[in-house]
Design a protein around this motif. Sequence first.
Motif, PDB file in Angstrom:
ATOM      1  N   THR A   1      44.468  10.888  31.703  1.00 40.77           N
ATOM      2  CA  THR A   1      43.978  10.481  33.016  1.00 40.77           C
ATOM      3  C   THR A   1      43.311   9.112  32.944  1.00 40.77           C
ATOM      4  O   THR A   1      42.391   8.901  32.151  1.00 40.77           O
ATOM      5  N   ASN A   2      43.753   8.164  33.769  1.00 39.47           N
ATOM      6  CA  ASN A   2      43.076   6.870  33.860  1.00 39.47           C
ATOM      7  C   ASN A   2      41.737   7.038  34.556  1.00 39.47           C
ATOM      8  O   ASN A   2      41.612   7.809  35.519  1.00 39.47           O
ATOM      9  N   SER A   3      40.716   6.283  34.091  1.00 38.24           N
ATOM     10  CA  SER A   3      39.385   6.449  34.670  1.00 38.24           C
ATOM     11  C   SER A   3      38.796   5.100  35.100  1.00 38.24           C
ATOM     12  O   SER A   3      39.412   4.390  35.884  1.00 38.24           O
ATOM     13  N   ASP A   4      37.655   4.711  34.569  1.00 40.54           N
ATOM     14  CA  ASP A   4      36.916   3.584  35.136  1.00 40.54           C
ATOM     15  C   ASP A   4      37.388   2.233  34.590  1.00 40.54           C
ATOM     16  O   ASP A   4      38.191   2.162  33.650  1.00 40.54           O
ATOM     17  N   LEU A   5      36.839   1.147  35.169  1.00 41.74           N
ATOM     18  CA  LEU A   5      37.196  -0.224  34.818  1.00 41.74           C
ATOM     19  C   LEU A   5      35.949  -1.058  34.560  1.00 41.74           C
ATOM     20  O   LEU A   5      34.890  -0.819  35.152  1.00 41.74           O
ATOM     21  N   ALA A   6      36.093  -2.057  33.697  1.00 40.77           N
ATOM     22  CA  ALA A   6      35.071  -3.076  33.483  1.00 40.77           C
ATOM     23  C   ALA A   6      35.784  -4.412  33.278  1.00 40.77           C
ATOM     24  O   ALA A   6      36.987  -4.450  32.984  1.00 40.77           O
ATOM     25  N   PHE A   7      35.037  -5.517  33.413  1.00 38.44           N
ATOM     26  CA  PHE A   7      35.657  -6.843  33.370  1.00 38.44           C
ATOM     27  C   PHE A   7      34.791  -7.824  32.589  1.00 38.44           C
ATOM     28  O   PHE A   7      33.573  -7.770  32.616  1.00 38.44           O
TER      29      PHE A   7
ATOM     30  N   HIS B   1      32.532 -16.348  41.319  1.00 40.83           N
ATOM     31  CA  HIS B   1      33.179 -15.978  40.064  1.00 40.83           C
ATOM     32  C   HIS B   1      32.133 -15.509  39.058  1.00 40.83           C
ATOM     33  O   HIS B   1      31.097 -16.149  38.873  1.00 40.83           O
ATOM     34  N   LEU B   2      32.422 -14.394  38.424  1.00 44.07           N
ATOM     35  CA  LEU B   2      31.517 -13.804  37.442  1.00 44.07           C
ATOM     36  C   LEU B   2      32.104 -13.923  36.040  1.00 44.07           C
ATOM     37  O   LEU B   2      33.318 -13.940  35.858  1.00 44.07           O
ATOM     38  N   ARG B   3      31.226 -13.949  35.049  1.00 42.27           N
ATOM     39  CA  ARG B   3      31.674 -13.927  33.661  1.00 42.27           C
ATOM     40  C   ARG B   3      31.865 -12.495  33.163  1.00 42.27           C
ATOM     41  O   ARG B   3      32.578 -12.266  32.186  1.00 42.27           O
ATOM     42  N   GLU B   4      31.228 -11.555  33.867  1.00 43.38           N
ATOM     43  CA  GLU B   4      31.283 -10.155  33.434  1.00 43.38           C
ATOM     44  C   GLU B   4      30.947  -9.261  34.614  1.00 43.38           C
ATOM     45  O   GLU B   4      30.124  -9.622  35.462  1.00 43.38           O
ATOM     46  N   LEU B   5      31.590  -8.097  34.693  1.00 49.96           N
ATOM     47  CA  LEU B   5      31.276  -7.150  35.758  1.00 49.96           C
ATOM     48  C   LEU B   5      31.410  -5.722  35.259  1.00 49.96           C
ATOM     49  O   LEU B   5      32.489  -5.281  34.863  1.00 49.96           O
TER      50      LEU B   5
END
Length: 500
Positions: free
Chosen positions: A92-98, A486-490
Amino acid sequence: MILLSDPRTRRRRLGVAAAAAGLLAALLTAGPAVATPDPGDGPAKSKEVSKSARAEARTAIEGGEIPGVDQVVHSRNIEHLANIPKDALPGTNSDLAFQGRYAFAGNYDGFRIFDISNPKKPKTVAQVLCPGSQNDISVSGDLLFLSTDSSRSDSSCNSTTQPATEKSSWEGMKVFDISDKRNPRYVAAVETACGSHTHTLVPERKNVYIYVSSYSPNAAYPDCQPPHDGISVIKVPRKAPERAAVVGFPVLFPGEGPDGGGNPGGPTNPGVSKTTGCHDITVLPSKDLAAGACMGDGILFSIKDPERPKVIDRVQDNVNFAFWHSATFNQEANKVVFTDELGGGGAATCNAEIGPNRGADGIYDIVGRGDHRELVFRSYFKIPRHQADTENCVAHNGSLIPVQGRDIMVQAWYQGGVSVWEFTDSKRPKEIAYFERGPLSTQTISTGGSWSAYYYNGYIYSNDIAKGFDVLKLSDRRTDPAERVHLRELNTQTQPDYFD
């Protein structure tokens, strides 16, 4: 403005068959709602639905009331740029980060790293096999954090499932070094009480604090004993992550009795989950604030001292909320959106019979100052497009779209798809865009759809449980100003101050 007919008038019939078959009554009178679908380390199992529900789904597709099986539909202001199907990680695919030009996608079997420098053609950089539901994911600097909320034989990525009744079983947080994105390196593991269903980062210059949310203790579980009325706090030194350790367990719901002082759930509050921990926490570090979605309670608390968070206010909704699932602040920190995960994410709750207030978002204003601030309910929001009774659908993970002076967010609704909606007027929320697929099946209810949908540097990214990684482009005068941010991280649960 939309590809299908006006959602205010279409799909009014859907859900009648469920009520006739007794499914609605079963849903509303069942025990406390579970959280996100937890199929262990394998794909979620399909569930049979009634003949009338199957017939209704087919009729709705033939009549154009809902899209066909796997058919993609969307409002005219959204473009579907790309889809990357699941590959070596079938769970199952779950959460995301960037971070920078990378997206990190959790999966019950591990995690995947994408290069999104060209959003129209994302490329897989790495796939890491490390089973342990639900592998909630976040990143900070050279570190990646992964939640394990299934009882394992040990903390390694080669572990197997093992009963929680065994003292040697392990659940908790895993830490990876991602300085080389193509070769993530497992560097630390920290066991936490009742595992880690989700987690939230509170980053500092030298350390990263992690708020670990977990719940459902049992006297038979040696490492998950009641009362479990708080959260685990982990401190991770950036330069020595192998020294990561639990530094506290602040009690958020003090009280007498085996479960502390949280919502008692049924039979006192029928259909409401008993509070035995938190499901998810969102922090707003720039304001030293956090909002907790804690099963039967929503809370607002101060994180001025990250090791000792202090509850400011607490609210319940024992009429329409079954399971407080997640929270999102607006930019001004004078509103919070809480989600209700009615049916645990595996049920069909976006139909006429369930209605507009259950399985919805609850919008709360924050009034007052300092430690005297209070959460005041204003309204509910639910997607206006009814889904078939073979589609799991309920409010799930979303994020702000950074438009100064307006409160707009994008949100996942499982098989209800991706919704963009505005709550600038907290009493009158409205949807302004959407993307969805038709049902996975007209025969069974199969768990699928968008788990997380987040806005990052000009695009919307969605992690679909069954279909993979989607990239969407939103073009709308109300949201276009966000493209300048624009963010460097999220990490969505660690909300940035977009305009600082």
